[in-house]
Write an enzyme that holds these catalytic residues in place. Sequence first.
Site, PDB file in Angstrom:
ATOM      1  N   ASP A  49     100.311   6.270 -16.182  1.00  0.00           N
ATOM      2  CA  ASP A  49     100.220   6.140 -17.660  1.00  0.00           C
ATOM      3  C   ASP A  49     101.310   4.952 -17.927  1.00  0.00           C
ATOM      4  O   ASP A  49     101.983   4.375 -17.179  1.00  0.00           O
ATOM      5  CB  ASP A  49     100.598   7.293 -18.375  1.00  0.00           C
ATOM      6  N   ASN A 108     102.754   2.079 -29.651  1.00  0.00           N
ATOM      7  CA  ASN A 108     101.923   1.830 -30.862  1.00  0.00           C
ATOM      8  C   ASN A 108     102.624   2.002 -32.145  1.00  0.00           C
ATOM      9  O   ASN A 108     102.065   1.669 -33.201  1.00  0.00           O
ATOM     10  CB  ASN A 108     101.217   3.152 -30.881  1.00  0.00           C
ATOM     11  N   ASP A 154      96.850   7.476 -22.847  1.00  0.00           N
ATOM     12  CA  ASP A 154      97.331   6.076 -21.624  1.00  0.00           C
ATOM     13  C   ASP A 154      97.282   6.750 -20.319  1.00  0.00           C
ATOM     14  O   ASP A 154      97.891   5.938 -19.685  1.00  0.00           O
ATOM     15  CB  ASP A 154      98.698   5.602 -22.477  1.00  0.00           C
ATOM     16  N   ASP A 206      95.871  -0.554 -27.915  1.00  0.00           N
ATOM     17  CA  ASP A 206      94.436  -0.533 -27.622  1.00  0.00           C
ATOM     18  C   ASP A 206      94.239  -1.950 -26.485  1.00  0.00           C
ATOM     19  O   ASP A 206      93.433  -1.724 -25.275  1.00  0.00           O
ATOM     20  CB  ASP A 206      93.379  -0.724 -28.332  1.00  0.00           C
TER      21      ASP A 206
END
Length: 342
Positions: A222, A230, A265, A239
């Site tokens: 991840d 974010n 993620d 994204d």
Amino acid sequence: MRTDIPSALNSADGRWIATKGIAAYLVVLNLNGTIFGLIVFGAPDRWTSTQAGTFGVGVGQLVLGGLLYAAAGRLPQVVWSCLPLFMICATTFQSLLVDMRHQLGLLLLVPILYSAYYLNNRMLAATLAVAIAGNAVSMARPPLGVYASAEIVFFTIVAALVSLTVKRLRREVERLVILLARDASTDPLTGALNRRSFDEVFRAALADSVQTGRPVALVVFDVDHFKTINDTHGHAAGDRILCDVTEILRQCCRSTDYVGRLGGDEFALLMPGADSEEGAAIAERLRSGLAHGSGGGATLSVGVASAPAGGVTVAELTAAADQALYSAKRMGRNRIATFEGI
């Protein structure tokens, strides 16, 4: 990197279901002959030997249809390919016995429809040729009708148009099925397999590993501090990083590997035939590529495990890879840990 899953029709169960469906269709097809025979049997005039023969052929067709349905999963492909030809010959023979030439064209459309939908172009062409010939023979039988030639031409045109239409519809159905299967099995943002589809492939790979003894590597990873990315740069930036991960994977992993987005993620890479060492090598190429390439400086923590050392079930191997991933995070993130090395 693969983001597809095996079609249901490629499995043994899928083949059985498809074959059963074809066999059921042929049972209905064979009812034509039986209906022929019953109509003749119930005729008010005396039951002649010709009528008896028609009835016998019809009953034989129905029995054949039942046997086909019962043995559907055990018959070779050549049987299903040749059946329309047999049905056309049997129905034409019945028509010659009782002179049902004007109804024959409609009955012959049934095996033509079957061939157009289920068989390849070569077998469809053979079916059309035999059906057109059978209809012509029946129409040319004395006494010759006034419009016999016109009816032969008309049937030929209709049969060809019906075949082309069904073939085109079949191709459109296949295209839509592929699109629906892709949408149902992949993550819309990254194009990776979704969790459900990845688990299907995972279970199949482990079953193959148990049977053949070949290893299977599982790489889970991840993005480090993804929530902070974010919150700081916006979800659009997050994204882009997720898309960068799958793009770099496409460049560095094998064509036989599967990648799935498990949620948020978190990603997983399944490598049939690879061990933890090979999985770690691919993971390092991914980690360094994301950190120094299109990932904009994002880093990954990666855990690697392989079967059978890490387990032989989905739960066991996943737990082993997760344990390695947690170890990589405890050691400071932006690194790779293997289950065998912790």
